[in-house]
Write a protein that holds these residues in place. Structure first.
Motif, PDB file in Angstrom:
ATOM      1  N   ILE A 133      -7.206   4.996   4.900  1.00  0.00           N
ATOM      2  CA  ILE A 133      -6.470   5.300   6.136  1.00  0.00           C
ATOM      3  C   ILE A 133      -7.498   5.722   7.177  1.00  0.00           C
ATOM      4  CG2 ILE A 133      -4.744   6.753   7.233  1.00  0.00           C
ATOM      5  CD1 ILE A 133      -3.437   7.133   4.537  1.00  0.00           C
ATOM      6  N   VAL A 165       0.850  -1.183   0.000  1.00  0.00           N
ATOM      7  CA  VAL A 165       0.000   0.000   0.000  1.00  0.00           C
ATOM      8  C   VAL A 165       0.890   1.239   0.000  1.00  0.00           C
ATOM      9  CG1 VAL A 165      -1.939  -1.129   1.146  1.00  0.00           C
ATOM     10  CG2 VAL A 165      -0.181  -0.026   2.512  1.00  0.00           C
ATOM     11  N   SER A 220       0.139   4.164   1.531  1.00  0.00           N
ATOM     12  CA  SER A 220      -0.311   5.080   2.571  1.00  0.00           C
ATOM     13  C   SER A 220       0.839   5.919   3.101  1.00  0.00           C
ATOM     14  CB  SER A 220      -0.938   4.279   3.715  1.00  0.00           C
ATOM     15  OG  SER A 220      -2.014   3.504   3.239  1.00  0.00           O
ATOM     16  N   GLU A 232      -7.548   2.271  -1.081  1.00  0.00           N
ATOM     17  CA  GLU A 232      -6.872   2.244   0.208  1.00  0.00           C
ATOM     18  C   GLU A 232      -7.572   3.216   1.146  1.00  0.00           C
ATOM     19  OE1 GLU A 232      -2.690   2.948  -0.049  1.00  0.00           O
ATOM     20  OE2 GLU A 232      -2.387   1.449  -1.627  1.00  0.00           O
ATOM     21  N   LEU A 292       1.933  -3.935   3.723  1.00  0.00           N
ATOM     22  CA  LEU A 292       1.020  -3.590   4.808  1.00  0.00           C
ATOM     23  C   LEU A 292       1.601  -3.983   6.160  1.00  0.00           C
ATOM     24  CD1 LEU A 292      -1.721  -2.412   5.502  1.00  0.00           C
ATOM     25  CD2 LEU A 292      -2.736  -4.665   5.139  1.00  0.00           C
ATOM     26  N   VAL A 324      -4.708   0.788   8.155  1.00  0.00           N
ATOM     27  CA  VAL A 324      -4.972   0.904   6.725  1.00  0.00           C
ATOM     28  C   VAL A 324      -5.756  -0.319   6.264  1.00  0.00           C
ATOM     29  CG1 VAL A 324      -3.963   1.166   4.440  1.00  0.00           C
ATOM     30  CG2 VAL A 324      -2.815   2.163   6.419  1.00  0.00           C
ATOM     31  N   SER A 325      -6.801  -0.096   5.483  1.00  0.00           N
ATOM     32  CA  SER A 325      -7.551  -1.180   4.864  1.00  0.00           C
ATOM     33  C   SER A 325      -7.474  -1.035   3.355  1.00  0.00           C
ATOM     34  CB  SER A 325      -9.017  -1.161   5.296  1.00  0.00           C
ATOM     35  OG  SER A 325      -9.160  -1.566   6.639  1.00  0.00           O
ATOM     36  N   GLN A 326      -7.520  -2.171   2.673  1.00  0.00           N
ATOM     37  CA  GLN A 326      -7.493  -2.158   1.217  1.00  0.00           C
ATOM     38  C   GLN A 326      -8.690  -2.924   0.675  1.00  0.00           C
ATOM     39  OE1 GLN A 326      -4.621  -4.516  -1.245  1.00  0.00           O
ATOM     40  NE2 GLN A 326      -3.828  -2.514  -1.850  1.00  0.00           N
ATOM     41  N   GLN A 377       3.516  -1.045   7.565  1.00  0.00           N
ATOM     42  CA  GLN A 377       2.843   0.232   7.759  1.00  0.00           C
ATOM     43  C   GLN A 377       2.466   0.434   9.219  1.00  0.00           C
ATOM     44  OE1 GLN A 377       2.363   2.663   5.665  1.00  0.00           O
ATOM     45  NE2 GLN A 377       2.763   1.740   3.665  1.00  0.00           N
TER      46      GLN A 377
END
Length: 752
Positions: free
Chosen positions: A206, A104, A106, A204, A113, A120-122, A116
Motif C-alpha cells: 500500500i 488483494v 488491502s 501487497e 484490485l 496498491v501493488s502486488q 480498491q
C-alpha cells in the motif's frame, strides 16, 4: 502345425495390448464457470503428449494408470491420475492475468484490485524470483513509487513515496505484516533482514499513509503472505555467485488429513564486494495449517533467524575514486558489524460465525539478541515482546445497499535492555550508559464500505492511536546519575475517505483522502552518544490521490496510473555531529507531489506455440518532493528537493517463456540524480542498471521437478550506490555497490 502356432503367438502379442487397453476421455474445464478449455497441454508419465481440442477434450488409449500434468498459460498447473477406460473431467484454476482478477486484502477487505480505492501493488511468487534470490531488493524496485536499498549485504532500507532520511540504517516509517502478524516492532522499526525470500510467497504494497486501519506510519504498508502447500514434496536449492556467494535451502511439505505442515532451513553466505562486508544468515522456519471445519482455520509458525553482517561504512568521493572496495577507516579495526538472533512464534485463527459475521485474530511473541560494534561505540541489546491483532467483519444489507463493516484493534509491547560501551579494537570496553526501554503502542479501528450502486463503492474509516515509551537510565558514566523519563503521545485520530467507481467491467477510477502519522522511534529519541531528545515531535500528514486502472484485450494489457499530493508536517530529518553520530530533528514541512504509472502487456500468449509468452512491463515514478518552511541554524532549505529522493525512476521488464521450459527475464532500471544533503549541494549521479536471468524449468518425471538458472547483475558495469548515507559528516556519503557480477543455481523438487 508349428507354423500355425507361431502365427497365433504373433497375433496374440500384437493384439493383446489392444485388447486390454481402453480409451480414456478427458475433458478439461474452467473451475469457476465450467466452460471447456481448448489448447490444454497434457504430459503423460509414459512421455505421451496430448492437446485438448476446441471442446476441451482429448482421448488416450491406456492399459494402466498414468499420471498426467495439465498445463495452460492462463491456468495453474495440475497433476492428476488417469484410469484406463474412464471418462474424466479435470477442473483448472485460472491464473490472475488481469487487474479485475487480482484479489488483494488491502485495508482489511478482500476485493479485486479493480475495486480498491487505493494505490496498491502486488508482487507474486514468479515476480519475486525473477532475480538472484538473495534478497527482495530487485523485485521491490520494479514497482513504481517503491525504492528499496541495500547499503551492504543484509543492510536494507525501504522508502515508499518518500525518503530514507529517518532510516540511516534499518527499515522505519513503513508498517510491515507477515502472515497478518505485526512484524514491525512497537517502536516503528522492522527487522526485515531476518527473513529469507523463501519465507514469502506473495506481497501487497500500500503506497501512502494507511493509518486508518494499520496505525502509525506515513510510508505505507507491506504485507507478506507465506507459501501455501499444494502437494507432498521435498526440495533442495543451491546457488553460487561472485564475491563468495553461497546459498542453500532444504525443505519439506506434507499434506495432512485436515491441514498441512512444512519446514525449511536456509543459509546464505557471501564475502561481499567491499572489504569488511561479509554476510552469514541462517533461517529456520516450521509452520502448520489446520482446518478443523469449514468454518475455521488455524495457522502457526516458528521462525528462528541467526544473522551476521559486517559494516564497511560510507566513503568520500575521493575514496571511491581511489578504491571503491575499501572500508571507512576504522571499520575493520573496530569490527563494525551486526549480530542478531531472533525468534518469532505466531498463531492465527479465522472463524466464520455465520454467513454475515467472521473474525480473524493473530498473536505473536518474539525475542531478540542484538550486538552492534561500531566505529564509535559498542551496543548490546536484549529484547522480548508480544502483540496481537483482531478484526471482526460483518457483511450485510443497509436497506438496498450492500455494506461491509470492519472493527478491530492492535496492541504491541516490547521491553529492551540496552547498553552502550566504548569500542576497544572490536571488543566492548567500559559501559557508557545502560537503559531499560519499554515501548507500547495500540490502536482501535473501524471501517465501513457501502456499495451505493453496483459500480460505486465508498469507504469511510477511522482509527484511534495510542503510544508511549519509557526510558529508565540505570547507568550514565558522564553524570554518574540514574533517572527515568517517559514520552506519551496524545491520542491521534486518523481518518480515511475513499471512492472507487467502475466505468465498465474492464476499467475503474478511484479517489481518496487519507491521513497518517509517525511518532519518532526510540532510536531517534535515544541516540548513540547518550542524549535523549524528548522534544522530537511526531510526523503528521494528509494525502490526496486519484487513480485509474484498466485492462484490455482479455487481460493482455493492464494499466495502473495515479497522481497524489502528500503534505507532511514536522518532517524528521537527520544530521551528523562532529563525532559522526547520526542525530534527528524536525524540519518544518514537506510538499510531496507525484505521478506513478505501471503498464504490463503480453505480446505473445499461447499455450500451443513453442514461444508461450512474451511479456513487457514498464513502471515510472515522477516525484516532485520539496522542503517547505525549513530553516535550521540560520540556513534556509525551503524549496530544496527532499534529500535522497530521485525525481525520475523508470523500470522496463521483459519476460519470455517457452513450451520446452526455457525462460528469460531482463530488467532495466533508470534512476535520476538525487540530493545527498538537505542543502542540495551534493548529488548522486543518475545511473542505469541492467539485470538478466536465464534458465530452464521442467519435469524429469511425474515426481521430479528441476530448475537450472544463471544470471548477471549490473550488466552495464555501472558505478553507483544502492543506498547512500544522507547528510553524512565529512562527505562520507557513498556506499559503492558491486560492479558486473554473475550467479547461478539449481533447484530440485521431489513429490511423494
Amino acid at each position: 502345425m508349428v507354423f500355425l502356432k507361431k502365427v497365433l503367438a504373433l497375433l496374440f502379442m500384437v493384439l493383446f495390448p489392444m485388447m486390454v487397453s481402453a480409451q480414456t476421455v478427458i475433458t478439461v474445464v474452467d473451475d469457476e464457470n465450467g466452460n471447456p478449455i481448448p489448447g490444454v497441454l497434457m504430459r503423460l508419465s509414459n512421455q505421451t503428449k496430448l492437446i485438448a481440442d476446441e471442446n476441451g477434450q482429448a482421448r488416450a488409449n491406456l492399459n494402466h494408470q498414468l499420471t498426467a500434468l495439465f498445463s495452460h498459460l492462463a491456468y495453474e498447473d495440475l497433476w492428476k491420475n488417469l484410469e484406463p477406460g474412464k471418462t474424466d473431467t479435470v477442473r483448472l484454476f485460472k491464473k490472475t492475468n488481469s487487474l479485475s482478477e487480482v484479489v488483494v486484502s488491502s485495508f482489511g477487505s478482500a476485493r479485486s484490485l479493480m475495486e480498491q480505492a487505493a494505490a496498491v501493488s502486488q508482487l507474486n511468487e514468479k515476480e519475486l524470483y525473477r532475480f538472484n534470490e538473495t534478497s527482495l531488493v530487485n523485485a521491490f524496485n520494479t514497482r513504481s513509487g517503491v525504492r528499496m536499498e541495500e547499503r551492504a549485504p543484509g543492510s536494507y532500507r525501504i522508502s515508499i513515496r518518500g525518503s530514507s532520511l529517518r532510516a540511516p540504517f534499518g527499515v522505519r516509517n513503513v508498517k510491515i505484516y507477515w502472515d497478518d502478524i505485526p512484524f514491525t516492532a512497537p517502536d516503528g522499526t522492522t527487522p526485515l533482514n531476518i527473513l529469507d525470500l523463501s519465507n514469502v510467497q506473495n506481497t501487497e504494497i500500500i503506497k501512502g499513509p494507511a493509518g486508518s486501519i494499520y496505525g502509525a506510519g506515513n510510508g505505507g504498508v507491506i504485507s507478506f503472505t507465506p507459501k501455501k502447500i499444494k502437494a507432498n514434496s521435498a526440495n533442495a536449492d543451491l546457488a553460487i555467485g561472485d564475491y563468495g556467494l553461497l546459498k542453500y535451502r532444504l525443505g519439506m511439505e506434507q499434506l495432512l488429513e485436515n491441514g498441512d505442515i512444512y519446514a525449511s532451513f536456509v543459509q546464505q553466505k557471501s564475502d561481499g564486494y567491499r572489504d569488511h562486508s561479509a554476510l552469514d544468515r541462517k533461517v529456520f522456519n516450521i509452520g502448520a495449517n489446520f482446518y478443523p471445519s469449514n468454518k475455521q482455520s488455524i495457522s502457526t509458525q516458528l521462525l528462528y533467524s541467526d544473522l551476521f553482517y559486517e559494516l564497511p561504512g560510507g566513503l568520500t568521493a575521493e575514496q571511491v575514486a581511489e578504491n571503491p572496495q575499501q572500508t571507512r577507516p576504522g571499520s575493520a579495526t573496530q569490527n563494525a558489524s551486526i549480530s542478531q538472533k531472533s525468534l518469532y512464534g505466531t498463531f492465527v485463527h479465522e472463524y466464520d460465525f455465520n454467513d454475515k459475521w467472521s473474525n480473524k485474530s493473530a498473536i505473536y511473541i518474539q525475542t531478540t539478541d542484538f550486538e552492534n560494534p561500531f566505529n564509535l561505540d559498542y551496543k548490546k541489546e536484549t529484547q522480548y515482546g508480544y502483540g496481537g491483532r483482531t478484526k471482526f467483519t460483518l457483511n450485510d444489507q443497509w436497506g438496498q445497499f450492500p455494506v461491509r463493516l470492519l472493527v478491530g484493534g492492535e496492541y504491541q509491547f516490547s521491553n529492551t535492555s540496552a547498553q552502550n560501551f566504548g569500542n576497544q579494537n572490536g571488543q566492548a570496553d567500559t559501559v557508557r550508559f545502560s537503559d531499560d526501554l519499554i515501548t507500547t503502542q495500540g490502536f482501535l479501528f473501524q471501517q465501513i464500505e457501502v456499495n451505493w450502486t453496483k459500480n460505486m463503492l465508498m469507504t469511510l474509516a477511522l482509527s484511534e492511536n495510542f503510544s508511549r515509551f519509557d526510558i529508565n537510565r540505570n547507568i550514565d558514566a558522564s553524570t554518574g546519575l540514574s533517572y527515568a523519563v517517559e514520552r506519551k503521545f496524545n491520542p491521534v485520530w486518523v481518518p480515511r475517505l475513499a471512492f472507487s467507481a467502475k466505468i465498465n467491467p474492464f476499467s475503474a477510477l478511484y479517489g481518496s483522502m487519507s491521513a497518517g502519522f509517525s511518532p519518532p522511534t526510540i532510536d531517534e529519541v535515544r541516540t548513540n552518544e547518550g542524549s535523549i531528545n524528548l522534544d522530537l515531535e511526531a510526523e503528521k500528514g494528509i494525502n490526496y490521490e486519484v487513480g485509474y486502472r484498466g485492462n484490455y484485450g482479455d487481460g493482455k494489457i493492464n494499466l495502473d496510473v495515479s497522481t497524489f499530493y502528500f503534505k507532511l508536517d514536522e518532517t524528521i530529518t537527520t544530521y551528523t555531529n562532529e563525532q559522526g553520530v547520526v542525530l534527528f530533528r524536525n524540519a518544518g514541512a514537506t510538499d510531496q507531489k507525484g505521478i506513478e504509472a505501471q503498464i504490463d502487456y503480453s505480446l505473445i500468449r499461447s499455450n500451443t506455440a513453442w514461444l508461450q509468452q512474451l511479456k513487457l512491463g514498464h513502471a515510472y515514478s515522477f516525484h516532485h518532493f520539496l522542503f517547505k518552511d525549513y530553516v535550521n541554524d540560520g540556513e534556509n532549505f525551503s524549496g530544496n528537493k527532499l534529500t535522497g529522493v530521485p525525481q525520475n525512476n523508470l523500470v522496463n521488464r521483459l519476460d519470455l517463456e517457452t513450451q520446452s521450459g526455457f525462460y528469460l527475464n531482463m530488467t532495466h532500471q533508470f534512476v535520476s540524480e538525487l540530493p545527498l544533503n538537505d542543502a542540495n549541494t551534493v548529488m548522486q549521479d543518475s545511473y542505469n542498471l541492467l539485470n538478466a536471468r536465464i534458465g530452464w524449468r521442467g519435469n524429469l518425471s511425474n515426481k521430479l521437478e528441476l530448475e537450472i538458472y544463471g544470471g548477471t547483475d549490473n550488466l552495464l558495469d555501472e558505478q553507483y550506490s544502492l543506498g547512500n548515507d544522507l547528510n553524512a559528516f565529512g562527505g562520507r556519503y557513498y556506499q559503492p555497490a558491486a560492479p558486473r557480477n554473475f550467479y547461478g543455481g539449481i533447484k530440485v523438487k521431489m513429490r511423494y
